[in-house]
Structure formats: C-alpha cells, structure tokens
Design an enzyme around this catalytic site. Structure first.
Site, PDB file in Angstrom:
ATOM      1  N   SER A   1      -1.661  -1.023   1.442  1.00 40.07           N
ATOM      2  CA  SER A   1      -2.611  -0.340   2.211  1.00 40.07           C
ATOM      3  C   SER A   1      -3.666  -1.222   2.464  1.00 40.07           C
ATOM      4  CB  SER A   1      -3.347   0.911   1.081  1.00 40.07           C
ATOM      5  OG  SER A   1      -2.221   1.564   0.320  1.00 40.07           O
ATOM      6  N   VAL A   2      -4.224  -0.696   3.932  1.00 37.70           N
ATOM      7  CA  VAL A   2      -5.313  -1.360   4.593  1.00 37.70           C
ATOM      8  C   VAL A   2      -6.470  -0.794   4.413  1.00 37.70           C
ATOM      9  CG1 VAL A   2      -5.624  -2.949   6.484  1.00 37.70           C
ATOM     10  CG2 VAL A   2      -3.461  -2.790   5.751  1.00 37.70           C
TER      11      VAL A   2
ATOM     12  N   LEU B   1      -7.557   2.172   6.485  1.00 35.36           N
ATOM     13  CA  LEU B   1      -7.153   2.140   8.000  1.00 35.36           C
ATOM     14  C   LEU B   1      -5.649   2.591   8.093  1.00 35.36           C
ATOM     15  CD1 LEU B   1      -8.411  -1.426   9.153  1.00 35.36           C
ATOM     16  CD2 LEU B   1      -9.511   1.037   9.781  1.00 35.36           C
ATOM     17  N   GLY B   2      -4.953   2.417   7.152  1.00 38.38           N
ATOM     18  CA  GLY B   2      -3.352   2.705   7.335  1.00 38.38           C
ATOM     19  C   GLY B   2      -2.704   2.232   5.914  1.00 38.38           C
ATOM     20  N   SER B   3      -1.410   2.687   6.237  1.00 40.21           N
ATOM     21  CA  SER B   3      -0.540   2.185   5.023  1.00 40.21           C
ATOM     22  C   SER B   3       0.875   1.822   5.448  1.00 40.21           C
ATOM     23  CB  SER B   3      -0.435   3.396   3.963  1.00 40.21           C
ATOM     24  OG  SER B   3       0.747   3.073   2.826  1.00 40.21           O
TER      25      SER B   3
ATOM     26  N   ASP C   1      10.095  -9.953  10.326  1.00 40.60           N
ATOM     27  CA  ASP C   1       9.634  -8.376  10.341  1.00 40.60           C
ATOM     28  C   ASP C   1       8.694  -8.044  11.755  1.00 40.60           C
ATOM     29  OD1 ASP C   1       9.861  -5.872   9.891  1.00 40.60           O
ATOM     30  OD2 ASP C   1       8.154  -5.733   8.544  1.00 40.60           O
TER      31      ASP C   1
ATOM     32  N   GLY D   1       4.661  -0.433   3.950  1.00 39.98           N
ATOM     33  CA  GLY D   1       5.848  -0.438   3.226  1.00 39.98           C
ATOM     34  C   GLY D   1       5.296  -1.065   1.872  1.00 39.98           C
TER      35      GLY D   1
END
Length: 359
Positions: free
Chosen positions: A76-77, A69-71, A189, A73
């Site tokens: 990774s997902v 799905l994405g990355s 964050d 910091g």
C-alpha cells in the site's frame, strides 16, 4: 501433447492482468503511542538493514503520513513527508498465503537503491520494519511523482497520445530500461500501471517488487547475462515473456518483451488479451499468440512508427529481440521523424546519468 508451460508456471489467481492501481483498502494501523512524525513507536525488536544499505535507513521521527494513494499486489502506498520533502511511502503487505513472496518483494524493491536516473523512481530510504506493525516485511520511501500513471493516461478520458507523445513516452521507458540493464537490474513487471507520470510529463519506471539482479558470469543460450535463480512466479501474465512462462533463466530481454506489450497499449488503447488466463498463457508459448495489430497500426502515424518496433521486441526468442541500447536508437530515429528535429525526445536525459552502484 504435453504442455509447453511447466505446471508450476501457471500463475495464481491473485496476479491480475494490467489493471491500474486499486484504491487503497486501509491506512496504516496506528497505535496510541506515536512518534512526533505521526507514526506509532516501534515495539519489540527492530529488524535492521544489512550494513551495505545502512545509508538509506529510515529516520522514523522524520516521517509524517498524509493520505493513502493506492494499493497493489504486495503493498500500500501513502503520500507522506520525510525530512520536509513530499515522498511516497510504500508499506509492503503481509501475505498470509505467501510470506516468502512478501519478503522477496521488499528486498527486490531495494534493487533500485542508489540508482539515479531521470526515468527511474528514486529510492529515498528504507526499513525492514514498520512501527506499529511488527509483521510488516518492510517499508520503502520513494520520491513523490504525483498520482498519475501511464495506464491512466492511456485508458482515461484524455485524447489518444498521438505520434509525438507516444514515441516520447516510449523513449523515456526505453532510456530507463537501458540504465537499469547496464546496472544489471531486470524489472520483470514493466506495464503501464508501473510507469509513473511525473511533473514535466516525464515517464519514470517504478515498482521494483518483482525485479532481479543479474549475476556476473551467468549466460543464457544466446550469450545474454542471465539470472538462473528465478524459481518463483510474479509479475503480470499479460506482459510476461514466453521464456519466463516456460521457466527459463531471466535475461534483460524479458523487459524488452514487456516493453512491446506496453507500446502496443499506447497505440491501441486496448487491453492485451481477453479470455481465460491459462489459455492465453498456453497460446503465447505454444502458438506464439500476441495482441492483434489492428487498423490503428496501419492508419495512424504512431501506429506505423510503432509496428515494426513492437514486432521485433515481442519476438518469441529472446536472441531475436533488440537490447535496450538498440531499442533506444530506433526510438530516437522515430522521434526525429515525428518532430522533424534532432533525435531527442527527452532533453533532460541526453547527458549520460551517473551509473548507479550495485548493492
């Protein structure tokens, strides 16, 4: 004149401003020997969670990876299934430059374990290891909310949020912060890329890799519960409260500052700062620099509603900012004015949720 920011507060270059999740660079490395769920079998000694977290240990035979799905910091997902339910699986990255930060990111994610709230991403299971990757600091399985984020909604091709949606989203985030702060968790964050848009147009606060838990008995100068143990840098510099840039203790008011920048982005649809990062950091602390309040904050309904809220939430001194409870009350009033109805923008969260239990 000496710098108001200690040298160790300058953030490393790999901590970027509020950009959206980058495309995932690579999938999990799979070996030839796999479990029925599609993951490789564990080799070597497995690292176990402490007894207090045994309830959420991952049953790896029930995990099936679907797609990246994405990355971000520190991780990774992937979209996956776990026990038949669609979930998001986050693999914490190994950092060759800062392995301690990678481990801290994993354990910080578990600050949200056991917490259940409509506007906080739910942790389903976790493991201090990952099959096929003995150096991985840990794996987190979370509820799957889809792939949309508030960042994408703000900066994508969709039309501006408008007053009603802007105030509703702001209330969702503030409601999540109120719940977290009541449980002693500070996110540290908060930004649009870490606010997920779930079905039903709900905002959910996610990515707790920088979070900390406040310690009972510790108080900052203004009487706020605080955590004096923060000595590492993390988070996103454009949203980081000035007291944290100066190395002062963490309080929940740091999240309120980040909320102000996030709400400013909802209205302005711009990025908070341009220019050299270290100059921005210096100016935020020494000269009280904040993003510019442009015409939208005077000429639009949502801008007028948000203006005083933003200005109070990004006050330089934490004691001058509202707490999450006070912020939510103010947003309720603004929501009522936007909709012309009772002060509720999020019916699903009106009933008080069960308080989470600490770790």
């Amino acid at each position: 004149m000496p710098s108001p920011i200690p040298v160790e507060r300058f953030l490393p270059r790999d901590l970027s401003p509020s950009i959206d999740l980058r495309p995932c660079s690579s999938p999990l490395e799979l070996s030839h020997r796999k479990l029925p769920g599609g993951l490789p079998a564990c080799s070597g000694r497995r690292r176990l969670l402490p007894p207090r977290l045994a309830w959420c240990s991952i049953d790896w035979e029930q995990v099936l990876l679907l797609e990246p799905l994405g990355s971000g910091g520190f991780g990774s997902v992937y979209r996956a299934t776990y026990r038949g339910e669609t979930v998001a699986l986050k693999k914490v990255k190994r950092s060759t430059k800062n392995s301690l930060a990678s481990r801290q990111s994993f354990w910080a994610e578990l600050n949200a374990a056991r917490l259940r709230h409509p506007h906080v991403v739910r942790v389903v299971a976790a493991s201090a290891s990952c099959p096929g990757d003995p150096g991985c600091p840990g794996t987190i399985i979370m509820e799957y909310t889809g792939t949309g984020t508030l960042h994408q909604r703000i900066y994508g091709r969709s039309p501006p949020l408008g007053a009603e949606i802007c105030m509703r989203y702001a209330r969702h985030v503030a409601d999540g912060l109120r719940f977290l702060h009541r449980d002693g968790v500070v996110h540290l964050d908060l930004k649009p890329a870490n606010v997920l848009l779930a079905p039903g147009d709900l905002c959910k606060i996610g990515d707790f890799g920088c979070s900390q838990r406040l310690r009972e008995g510790d108080e900052a100068a203004g009487g706020e519960p605080c955590c004096t143990q923060l000595r590492h840098v993390g988070g996103t510099y454009t949203h980081r409260a000035p007291e944290l840039l100066k190395g002062e203790p963490v309080t929940a008011k740091a999240d309120i500052y980040s909320f102000a920048i996030t709400l400013w982005q909802m209205v302005s649809r711009e990025l908070p700062y341009t220019g050299d990062r270290q100059c921005v950091l210096y100016a935020v602390v020494a000269y009280d620099l904040r993003p510019e309040m442009g015409p939208l904050f005077s000429h639009t309904e949502e801008g007028r509603a948000a203006r005083t809220i933003v200005q109070s939430c990004w006050a330089a001194r934490p004691q001058e900012r509202p707490n999450a409870e006070q912020l939510l009350e103010r947003l309720e009033q603004e929501c009522a004015m936007c909709t012309g109805g009772p002060p509720s923008c999020s019916p699903e969260s009106n009933a008080p949720p069960p308080l989470g239990t600490g770790l």
